[in-house]
Design a protein around this motif. Structure first.
Motif, PDB file in Angstrom:
ATOM      1  N   ASN A   1      -9.736  -5.940  65.972  1.00 32.66           N
ATOM      2  CA  ASN A   1     -10.746  -4.968  65.546  1.00 32.66           C
ATOM      3  C   ASN A   1     -10.226  -3.545  65.677  1.00 32.66           C
ATOM      4  N   ALA A   2      -9.571  -3.269  66.814  1.00 33.97           N
ATOM      5  CA  ALA A   2      -9.055  -1.915  67.058  1.00 33.97           C
ATOM      6  C   ALA A   2      -8.022  -1.532  65.998  1.00 33.97           C
ATOM      7  N   ARG A   3      -7.162  -2.466  65.665  1.00 32.12           N
ATOM      8  CA  ARG A   3      -6.125  -2.186  64.660  1.00 32.12           C
ATOM      9  C   ARG A   3      -6.744  -1.938  63.283  1.00 32.12           C
ATOM     10  N   LYS A   4      -7.752  -2.738  62.932  1.00 30.34           N
ATOM     11  CA  LYS A   4      -8.411  -2.561  61.636  1.00 30.34           C
ATOM     12  C   LYS A   4      -9.104  -1.202  61.550  1.00 30.34           C
ATOM     13  N   MET A   5      -9.666  -0.758  62.676  1.00 21.36           N
ATOM     14  CA  MET A   5     -10.394   0.515  62.707  1.00 21.36           C
ATOM     15  C   MET A   5      -9.465   1.715  62.904  1.00 21.36           C
ATOM     16  N   GLY A   6      -8.179   1.447  63.137  1.00 21.98           N
ATOM     17  CA  GLY A   6      -7.250   2.541  63.404  1.00 21.98           C
ATOM     18  C   GLY A   6      -7.469   3.163  64.775  1.00 21.98           C
ATOM     19  N   TRP A   7      -8.058   2.371  65.688  1.00 25.45           N
ATOM     20  CA  TRP A   7      -8.324   2.878  67.035  1.00 25.45           C
ATOM     21  C   TRP A   7      -7.021   2.875  67.827  1.00 25.45           C
ATOM     22  N   PRO A   8      -6.654   3.981  68.490  1.00 26.87           N
ATOM     23  CA  PRO A   8      -5.367   4.040  69.196  1.00 26.87           C
ATOM     24  C   PRO A   8      -5.250   2.978  70.293  1.00 26.87           C
ATOM     25  N   LEU A   9      -4.139   2.267  70.292  1.00 32.71           N
ATOM     26  CA  LEU A   9      -3.828   1.275  71.309  1.00 32.71           C
ATOM     27  C   LEU A   9      -2.466   1.594  71.920  1.00 32.71           C
ATOM     28  N   LYS A  10      -2.365   1.411  73.229  1.00 32.19           N
ATOM     29  CA  LYS A  10      -1.078   1.627  73.908  1.00 32.19           C
ATOM     30  C   LYS A  10      -0.751   0.365  74.697  1.00 32.19           C
ATOM     31  N   GLU A  11       0.381  -0.259  74.394  1.00 33.93           N
ATOM     32  CA  GLU A  11       0.756  -1.484  75.103  1.00 33.93           C
ATOM     33  C   GLU A  11       1.278  -1.110  76.489  1.00 33.93           C
ATOM     34  N   VAL A  12       0.554  -1.550  77.534  1.00 35.27           N
ATOM     35  CA  VAL A  12       0.919  -1.161  78.905  1.00 35.27           C
ATOM     36  C   VAL A  12       1.768  -2.233  79.580  1.00 35.27           C
ATOM     37  N   THR A  13       1.521  -3.495  79.276  1.00 30.50           N
ATOM     38  CA  THR A  13       2.407  -4.595  79.648  1.00 30.50           C
ATOM     39  C   THR A  13       2.387  -5.551  78.464  1.00 30.50           C
ATOM     40  N   SER A  14       3.253  -6.556  78.490  1.00 27.43           N
ATOM     41  CA  SER A  14       3.376  -7.457  77.350  1.00 27.43           C
ATOM     42  C   SER A  14       2.032  -8.098  77.006  1.00 27.43           C
ATOM     43  N   GLY A  15       1.526  -7.796  75.801  1.00 32.47           N
ATOM     44  CA  GLY A  15       0.301  -8.396  75.318  1.00 32.47           C
ATOM     45  C   GLY A  15      -0.979  -7.795  75.857  1.00 32.47           C
ATOM     46  N   VAL A  16      -0.877  -6.686  76.595  1.00 30.57           N
ATOM     47  CA  VAL A  16      -2.061  -6.010  77.127  1.00 30.57           C
ATOM     48  C   VAL A  16      -2.075  -4.577  76.610  1.00 30.57           C
ATOM     49  N   PHE A  17      -3.154  -4.205  75.961  1.00 34.05           N
ATOM     50  CA  PHE A  17      -3.244  -2.899  75.316  1.00 34.05           C
ATOM     51  C   PHE A  17      -4.345  -2.055  75.946  1.00 34.05           C
ATOM     52  N   GLU A  18      -4.038  -0.786  76.139  1.00 32.35           N
ATOM     53  CA  GLU A  18      -5.025   0.153  76.669  1.00 32.35           C
ATOM     54  C   GLU A  18      -5.712   0.856  75.513  1.00 32.35           C
ATOM     55  N   ALA A  19      -7.054   0.884  75.571  1.00 28.29           N
ATOM     56  CA  ALA A  19      -7.852   1.632  74.599  1.00 28.29           C
ATOM     57  C   ALA A  19      -8.762   2.571  75.369  1.00 28.29           C
ATOM     58  N   GLU A  20      -8.989   3.737  74.810  1.00 22.86           N
ATOM     59  CA  GLU A  20      -9.855   4.713  75.471  1.00 22.86           C
ATOM     60  C   GLU A  20     -11.147   4.868  74.683  1.00 22.86           C
ATOM     61  N   ALA A  21     -12.259   4.604  75.347  1.00 27.79           N
ATOM     62  CA  ALA A  21     -13.569   4.718  74.711  1.00 27.79           C
ATOM     63  C   ALA A  21     -13.991   6.177  74.643  1.00 27.79           C
ATOM     64  N   PRO A  22     -14.982   6.515  73.812  1.00 27.52           N
ATOM     65  CA  PRO A  22     -15.508   7.875  73.796  1.00 27.52           C
ATOM     66  C   PRO A  22     -15.971   8.260  75.194  1.00 27.52           C
ATOM     67  N   GLY A  23     -15.588   9.461  75.622  1.00 27.89           N
ATOM     68  CA  GLY A  23     -15.913   9.872  76.983  1.00 27.89           C
ATOM     69  C   GLY A  23     -14.768   9.649  77.947  1.00 27.89           C
ATOM     70  N   GLY A  24     -13.741   8.881  77.519  1.00 34.07           N
ATOM     71  CA  GLY A  24     -12.542   8.741  78.338  1.00 34.07           C
ATOM     72  C   GLY A  24     -12.423   7.460  79.133  1.00 34.07           C
ATOM     73  N   TYR A  25     -13.415   6.575  79.065  1.00 32.48           N
ATOM     74  CA  TYR A  25     -13.343   5.342  79.848  1.00 32.48           C
ATOM     75  C   TYR A  25     -12.275   4.406  79.277  1.00 32.48           C
ATOM     76  N   LYS A  26     -11.542   3.733  80.178  1.00 29.25           N
ATOM     77  CA  LYS A  26     -10.418   2.891  79.768  1.00 29.25           C
ATOM     78  C   LYS A  26     -10.821   1.425  79.659  1.00 29.25           C
ATOM     79  N   PHE A  27     -10.336   0.789  78.574  1.00 31.66           N
ATOM     80  CA  PHE A  27     -10.479  -0.647  78.397  1.00 31.66           C
ATOM     81  C   PHE A  27      -9.087  -1.231  78.224  1.00 31.66           C
ATOM     82  N   TYR A  28      -8.862  -2.396  78.823  1.00 32.36           N
ATOM     83  CA  TYR A  28      -7.583  -3.083  78.696  1.00 32.36           C
ATOM     84  C   TYR A  28      -7.842  -4.403  77.976  1.00 32.36           C
ATOM     85  N   LEU A  29      -7.182  -4.571  76.831  1.00 32.47           N
ATOM     86  CA  LEU A  29      -7.438  -5.697  75.945  1.00 32.47           C
ATOM     87  C   LEU A  29      -6.256  -6.653  75.983  1.00 32.47           C
TER      88      LEU A  29
END
Length: 268
Positions: free
Chosen positions: A69-97
């Motif tokens: 979903n994030a890739r389709k929406m062009g939402w920035p993702l940062k791979e922090v370890t193999s297969g785990v991506f960090e996304a930042e929600a509005p307001g700055g809260y972190k999600f790890y996918l």
């Protein structure tokens, strides 16, 4: 969206932080609150932004669908370890996918809180609150705890200094049998631990009244224990939740009002 509620004045147990005006609560999750971890999003009308601290370090989801979903929406993702991506929600809260197939049960795997002293925090959450220790890594200064194998886990992670709660004022809530609440309160008094809100009843307009006790751990993380019986009634999924939220957002003209008065919403 599981349910949405509007309030005209601040919560007497500071559910919306130390703010005394109109606010709303929206519960979101992958399924009913009875058997899923859910996030409570509070919106204080007139507050434009919050300063984040280092207390809430993120939520980890196991969901390749979320990554897709994030890739389709062009939402920035940062791979922090193999297969785990960090996304930042509005307001700055972190999600790890985690880029793995979403489990049939709750895909929310863990919530991570920052702590100043790992051993002290583990002693509190495990020794006093009765959580099971699933993992403990002294080298990485982290521990994984939980109440049950099939529930979302709590990760405690040392931040290398004092914990700063900023101005957002979140808390973690657990339901338990109503008759356990006085015992929890009594134990905290006996152990000389902080009780933020002694046993109190909280009203929600048109819904069940629930009893809660709110505590603070050694770093000031807020912990709410709520009586399960009334909470199950209060927390039923509302089929009109999406519509109530949409209507509330459409009716919220605060951005327009501030713009017309050449003012900005205040920062908390």
């Amino acid at each position: 969206v599981l349910r949405h509620e509007e309030f005209e004045e601040g919560c007497k147990a500071t559910c919306n932080g130390p703010y005394d005006g109109k606010w709303s609560k929206t519960m979101v999750g992958y399924g009913p609150e009875d058997n899923h971890f859910v996030a409570e999003l509070t919106y204080n009308y007139g507050i434009g932004e919050y300063r984040l601290g280092n207390d809430f370090l993120g939520i980890t989801l196991v969901s390749s669908q979320a990554v897709s979903n994030a890739r389709k929406m062009g939402w920035p993702l940062k791979e922090v370890t193999s297969g785990v991506f960090e996304a930042e929600a509005p307001g700055g809260y972190k999600f790890y996918l985690e880029d793995k197939e979403q489990p049939k049960q709750d895909p929310v795997w863990k919530v991570t809180l920052g702590v100043s002293n790992l051993q002290k925090s583990v002693s509190y959450w495990s020794g006093l609150l009765g959580m099971k220790i699933y993992e403990k890594d002294e080298e990485k200064q982290r521990a994984l705890l939980g109440y049950a194998d099939n529930q979302c886990k709590l990760e405690l992670k040392a931040v290398g200094g004092a914990v700063d709660h900023g101005t957002a004022f979140g808390r973690i809530a657990f339901s338990c049998a109503k008759e356990e609440l006085p015992s929890i309160e009594a134990l905290m008094k006996k152990e000389d631990q902080k009780i933020l809100t002694p046993l109190v009843s909280l009203d929600t307009p048109g819904k069940a009244t629930v009893q809660v006790v709110i505590l603070a751990d050694p770093d000031g993380h807020e912990i709410c224990f709520v009586g399960d019986e009334a909470f199950r009634e209060l927390s039923r999924v509302d089929p009109d939740g999406d519509k109530l939220l949409d209507d509330a957002m459409a009716a919220d003209s605060s951005d327009k009002w501030f713009a017309e008065h050449n003012m900005k919403k205040v920062s908390a």
